[in-house]
Scaffold this active site. Structure first.
Site, PDB file in Angstrom:
ATOM      1  N   ASN A  62     -15.683   1.692  -4.095  1.00 54.96           N
ATOM      2  CA  ASN A  62     -15.887   0.733  -2.906  1.00 54.96           C
ATOM      3  C   ASN A  62     -15.748   1.347  -1.879  1.00 54.96           C
ATOM      4  O   ASN A  62     -14.511   1.995  -1.375  1.00 54.96           O
ATOM      5  CB  ASN A  62     -14.989  -0.345  -3.254  1.00 54.96           C
ATOM      6  CG  ASN A  62     -15.113  -1.581  -2.251  1.00 54.96           C
ATOM      7  OD1 ASN A  62     -14.875  -1.268  -1.064  1.00 54.96           O
ATOM      8  ND2 ASN A  62     -15.274  -2.616  -2.587  1.00 54.96           N
ATOM      9  N   ASP A 118      -6.209  -3.051  -8.074  1.00 54.50           N
ATOM     10  CA  ASP A 118      -6.749  -4.008  -8.354  1.00 54.50           C
ATOM     11  C   ASP A 118      -6.510  -5.207  -7.442  1.00 54.50           C
ATOM     12  O   ASP A 118      -5.363  -5.294  -7.406  1.00 54.50           O
ATOM     13  CB  ASP A 118      -6.654  -4.558  -9.832  1.00 54.50           C
ATOM     14  CG  ASP A 118      -7.691  -5.438 -10.511  1.00 54.50           C
ATOM     15  OD1 ASP A 118      -8.939  -5.140 -10.256  1.00 54.50           O
ATOM     16  OD2 ASP A 118      -7.336  -6.254 -11.166  1.00 54.50           O
ATOM     17  N   ASP A 169     -13.229 -11.473   3.601  1.00 47.95           N
ATOM     18  CA  ASP A 169     -12.804 -11.466   4.792  1.00 47.95           C
ATOM     19  C   ASP A 169     -13.066 -12.513   5.899  1.00 47.95           C
ATOM     20  O   ASP A 169     -12.335 -13.066   6.664  1.00 47.95           O
ATOM     21  CB  ASP A 169     -12.815  -9.902   5.480  1.00 47.95           C
ATOM     22  CG  ASP A 169     -11.936  -8.820   4.991  1.00 47.95           C
ATOM     23  OD1 ASP A 169     -11.192  -9.261   4.231  1.00 47.95           O
ATOM     24  OD2 ASP A 169     -12.101  -7.816   5.276  1.00 47.95           O
ATOM     25  N   LYS A 183      -6.263  -4.915  10.724  1.00 47.95           N
ATOM     26  CA  LYS A 183      -6.129  -5.191   9.388  1.00 47.95           C
ATOM     27  C   LYS A 183      -5.189  -4.495   8.611  1.00 47.95           C
ATOM     28  O   LYS A 183      -4.413  -4.711   7.812  1.00 47.95           O
ATOM     29  CB  LYS A 183      -7.671  -5.136   8.711  1.00 47.95           C
ATOM     30  CG  LYS A 183      -7.798  -5.522   7.391  1.00 47.95           C
ATOM     31  CD  LYS A 183      -9.084  -5.352   6.945  1.00 47.95           C
ATOM     32  CE  LYS A 183      -9.180  -5.804   5.483  1.00 47.95           C
ATOM     33  NZ  LYS A 183     -10.458  -5.895   4.965  1.00 47.95           N
ATOM     34  N   ARG A 189      -3.430  -4.658   1.140  1.00 49.81           N
ATOM     35  CA  ARG A 189      -3.479  -3.379   0.639  1.00 49.81           C
ATOM     36  C   ARG A 189      -2.488  -2.628   1.591  1.00 49.81           C
ATOM     37  O   ARG A 189      -1.844  -1.604   1.045  1.00 49.81           O
ATOM     38  CB  ARG A 189      -4.778  -2.845   0.796  1.00 49.81           C
ATOM     39  CG  ARG A 189      -5.150  -1.653   0.248  1.00 49.81           C
ATOM     40  CD  ARG A 189      -6.740  -1.228  -0.066  1.00 49.81           C
ATOM     41  NE  ARG A 189      -7.240  -2.092  -0.912  1.00 49.81           N
ATOM     42  CZ  ARG A 189      -8.007  -3.235  -0.627  1.00 49.81           C
ATOM     43  NH1 ARG A 189      -8.466  -3.342   0.433  1.00 49.81           N
ATOM     44  NH2 ARG A 189      -8.388  -4.124  -1.632  1.00 49.81           N
TER      45      ARG A 189
END
EC number: 3.6.1.66
Length: 200
Positions: free
Chosen positions: A10, A70, A156, A176, A182
């Site tokens: 990703n 994950d 988002d 962010k 994360r």
């Protein structure tokens, strides 16, 4: 320089990890950098199980320190869905727009005070011969009724942060990376990082 493999294809996640690791003396690569693709089936029923499967599977193949995450969106009004199926909520093609459309459709008649949700990120850190460690980050928010903002990726644009008065998609990458699920998991990981580097 130590080598670290991010177990992800990703592009959005990879960029975030590389920014978060820029202050460490490590060479960061991802599955996108490998000559041969590696696919570890995500057959777990929890974020922890899937992160462990990816981290340990790829670490054993590549013989290097591997971080797998994950993560997903947990919506209270949907009994925790989409959860571990966040990336493929609307189908196996993992289409962000279709996933958002499905969430908005399922929440169509749900009032704002019942649209509470959270992003959850579980990181698994694995290395050959070492026990896998886990860290978790959570970011609380509310699901909007329409898309707002064009930054970020995934859900988002519909994830509103009450304390900031903006959606996640209205934040710069630096903003962010200070408050995201994360980023919070990464902050916890930093506590373990020196120990993991010893003897590697």
């Amino acid at each position: 320089m130590k080598k670290l493999l991010i177990a992800s294809n990703n592009e959005g996640k990879i960029k975030e990890f590389k920014k978060l690791f820029r202050d460490f003396d490590v060479q960061v690569s991802s599955l996108r950098d490998l000559e041969q693709p590696i696919d570890i089936p995500e057959t777990g029923t929890t974020f922890h199980e899937n992160a462990k499967l990816k981290a340990e599977g790829i670490s054993n193949i590549m013989k290097t320190i591997t971080i797998a995450d994950d993560s997903g969106l947990v919506i209270d009004a949907l009994d925790g869905r989409p959860g571990v199926f966040s990336a493929r909520f609307a189908g196996t093609e993992k289409n962000d727009d279709k996933n958002i459309d499905k969430v908005l459709e399922e929440l169509k008649n749900v009032p704002m005070d019942q649209r509470t949700a959270r992003f959850v990120c579980v990181l698994a850190i694995s290395a050959p011969g070492k026990e896998t460690r886990f860290v978790e980050g959570v970011c609380e928010g509310i699901i909007t009724e329409e898309r707002i903002g064009n930054q970020g990726f995934g859900y988002d644009p519909i994830f509103y942060l009450p304390e900031l008065g903006r959606t996640m998609a209205e934040l710069s990458s630096d903003e962010k990376n200070k408050i995201s699920h994360r980023a919070q998991a990464m902050q916890k990981l930093m506590k373990y990082w020196p120990e993991w580097m010893e003897g590697e």
